[in-house]
Write a protein that holds these residues in place. Structure first.
Motif, PDB file in Angstrom:
ATOM      1  N   ASN A   1       0.858  -1.183   0.000  1.00 34.27           N
ATOM      2  CA  ASN A   1       0.000   0.000   0.000  1.00 34.27           C
ATOM      3  C   ASN A   1       0.899   1.240   0.000  1.00 34.27           C
ATOM      4  O   ASN A   1       1.335   1.704   1.045  1.00 34.27           O
TER       5      ASN A   1
ATOM      6  N   ALA B   1      -1.660  11.203  -3.025  1.00 36.35           N
ATOM      7  CA  ALA B   1      -1.993  10.089  -3.922  1.00 36.35           C
ATOM      8  C   ALA B   1      -1.552   8.788  -3.264  1.00 36.35           C
ATOM      9  O   ALA B   1      -0.682   8.773  -2.382  1.00 36.35           O
ATOM     10  N   GLU B   2      -2.156   7.692  -3.680  1.00 34.54           N
ATOM     11  CA  GLU B   2      -1.750   6.372  -3.193  1.00 34.54           C
ATOM     12  C   GLU B   2      -2.166   5.300  -4.182  1.00 34.54           C
ATOM     13  O   GLU B   2      -3.029   5.519  -5.037  1.00 34.54           O
ATOM     14  N   THR B   3      -1.519   4.151  -4.068  1.00 28.33           N
ATOM     15  CA  THR B   3      -1.849   3.020  -4.924  1.00 28.33           C
ATOM     16  C   THR B   3      -1.526   1.733  -4.180  1.00 28.33           C
ATOM     17  O   THR B   3      -0.629   1.701  -3.329  1.00 28.33           O
ATOM     18  N   ALA B   4      -2.274   0.694  -4.473  1.00 27.33           N
ATOM     19  CA  ALA B   4      -2.059  -0.610  -3.840  1.00 27.33           C
ATOM     20  C   ALA B   4      -1.556  -1.593  -4.885  1.00 27.33           C
ATOM     21  O   ALA B   4      -2.171  -1.762  -5.942  1.00 27.33           O
ATOM     22  N   VAL B   5      -0.428  -2.217  -4.596  1.00 30.21           N
ATOM     23  CA  VAL B   5       0.162  -3.201  -5.498  1.00 30.21           C
ATOM     24  C   VAL B   5      -0.115  -4.593  -4.960  1.00 30.21           C
ATOM     25  O   VAL B   5       0.254  -4.911  -3.829  1.00 30.21           O
TER      26      VAL B   5
ATOM     27  N   SER C   1       3.907   5.267 -14.132  1.00 29.35           N
ATOM     28  CA  SER C   1       2.745   6.151 -14.171  1.00 29.35           C
ATOM     29  C   SER C   1       3.107   7.475 -14.836  1.00 29.35           C
ATOM     30  O   SER C   1       4.278   7.900 -14.801  1.00 29.35           O
TER      31      SER C   1
ATOM     32  N   GLU D   1      -1.184   8.656 -10.309  1.00 30.68           N
ATOM     33  CA  GLU D   1      -2.524   8.196  -9.943  1.00 30.68           C
ATOM     34  C   GLU D   1      -2.834   6.827 -10.558  1.00 30.68           C
ATOM     35  O   GLU D   1      -3.276   5.916  -9.867  1.00 30.68           O
ATOM     36  N   THR D   2      -2.610   6.704 -11.858  1.00 30.89           N
ATOM     37  CA  THR D   2      -2.862   5.460 -12.576  1.00 30.89           C
ATOM     38  C   THR D   2      -1.529   4.777 -12.860  1.00 30.89           C
ATOM     39  O   THR D   2      -0.620   5.395 -13.426  1.00 30.89           O
ATOM     40  N   TRP D   3      -1.441   3.494 -12.493  1.00 30.82           N
ATOM     41  CA  TRP D   3      -0.159   2.793 -12.577  1.00 30.82           C
ATOM     42  C   TRP D   3      -0.265   1.547 -13.459  1.00 30.82           C
ATOM     43  O   TRP D   3      -1.333   0.937 -13.567  1.00 30.82           O
ATOM     44  N   SER D   4       0.869   1.179 -14.050  1.00 29.80           N
ATOM     45  CA  SER D   4       0.948  -0.014 -14.888  1.00 29.80           C
ATOM     46  C   SER D   4       0.997  -1.269 -14.034  1.00 29.80           C
ATOM     47  O   SER D   4       1.112  -1.211 -12.802  1.00 29.80           O
ATOM     48  N   GLU D   5       0.913  -2.417 -14.689  1.00 29.76           N
ATOM     49  CA  GLU D   5       1.098  -3.684 -13.998  1.00 29.76           C
ATOM     50  C   GLU D   5       2.568  -3.854 -13.605  1.00 29.76           C
ATOM     51  O   GLU D   5       3.468  -3.346 -14.286  1.00 29.76           O
TER      52      GLU D   5
END
Length: 318
Positions: A181, A197-201, A242, A246-250
């Motif tokens: 996270n 911003a944040e992203t969960a992998v 990215s 905000e939007t991230w690749s695999e």
């Protein structure tokens, strides 16, 4: 019959036969973040005559015409109490580094050192406290403890984040509550950071995702991190990309580890029993990736050299 060998005796033997682990700071470079060329020699080496057996959490930044590095070093099993002290080194080419100098050296526990520039003044940040449950900071030129407390806040309240990195004015961290996270924050006022911003992998089979490092290459953001299927042993460096944070690749594998066999830069495979293969025997981690003249440089830790306690350390990390 179980024979217990005194630690002092093991340490004396270690001068001739590698008894303890040897975790070094290594460096590799890439033009795209996918294909990496490893340096033949470590950036920070360790050994019996060093102040530390293990070197982790390297952070690199430019200071004038030179490059600076700060990292955590631990004397491992030499002392009854595990300590992490902070050291610095200097380089002109990002490959060859000077003999480390003391920065914060005592019986404390200083991990994840980072340097952040505020109004032209370099600030040192690090994880500290009992089991590293807080982030502290002080002026780099007069580094001292305990330092001032750093807070990281999101819309829902304070964020527990002691595993982080710095890229320009952005703090990239992973929350302590859940692996993978990742958060991104900027300093609102001195020592107070706000998450924007944040992203969960999520990676199937990987439950150990941490050690973030954010870098910008052209118009694209790259987030490198450590991932493993069983704690630190066997960890690899992965990457997501990215354009807007905000939007991230695999996820894509960025840097694997040598494991039991490693193919060197000359294309020849060396067995684990050859000295050339011992820098990444058990995994890689703690990355800081920077960009210099269009080239990415990854500074990272390599786990466990050839040493007599390797069966124990393998069991310990499983």
């Amino acid at each position: 019959m179980v024979v217990i060998v005194p630690n002092k005796m093991l340490y004396a033997l270690d001068k001739y036969i590698p008894v303890y682990g040897r975790d070094r700071v290594l460096v590799a470079r890439s033009i795209d973040g996918k294909v990496w060329e490893r340096s033949v020699s470590p950036a920070i080496n360790v050994g019996h005559d060093c102040k530390f057996d293990m070197a982790y959490w390297p952070f690199v930044w430019r200071e004038g015409s030179l490059w600076k590095m700060v990292f955590s070093g631990s004397p491992n099993l030499r002392q009854p109490k595990r300590v992490f002290s902070l050291y610095t080194s200097t380089s002109a080419d990002l490959i060859n580094w000077t003999e480390p100098e003391d920065l914060l050296v005592d019986d404390g526990y200083y991990m994840c050192p980072r340097v952040y520039h505020r109004a032209g003044e370099a600030q040192l940040l690090w994880s500290s406290g009992d089991n590293c449950k807080e982030v502290r900071t002080s002026c780099l030129s007069e580094a001292m403890v305990p330092g001032e407390l750093v807070t990281i806040k999101s819309k829902t309240g304070l964020v527990d984040c002691v595993d982080f990195n710095i890229c320009g004015d952005i703090l990239a961290g992973v929350t302590s509550s859940e692996a993978g996270n990742f958060i991104f924050a900027r300093e609102r006022v001195a020592n107070d950071w706000d998450v924007f911003a944040e992203t969960a992998v999520k990676m199937a089979g990987y439950d150990f995702i941490n050690n973030p490092s954010l870098v910008q290459l052209g118009s694209e953001w790259l987030l490198f991190y450590r991932a493993s299927k069983r704690t630190a042993w066997g960890s690899e460096l992965w990457c997501i990309k990215s354009g807007d944070l905000e939007t991230w690749s695999e996820p894509e594998l960025a840097l694997d580890y040598s494991g039991w066999k490693r193919k060197s830069l000359d294309g020849k495979s060396y067995s684990v029993f050859e000295r050339v293969a011992n820098y990444e025997l058990g995994g890689v981690g703690y990355p800081t990736v920077i960009e210099a003249e269009g080239i990415l440089y990854a500074f990272y830790g390599g786990y466990w050299g050839l040493h007599l306690l390797m069966p124990y350390t393998y069991w310990f990390w499983r």
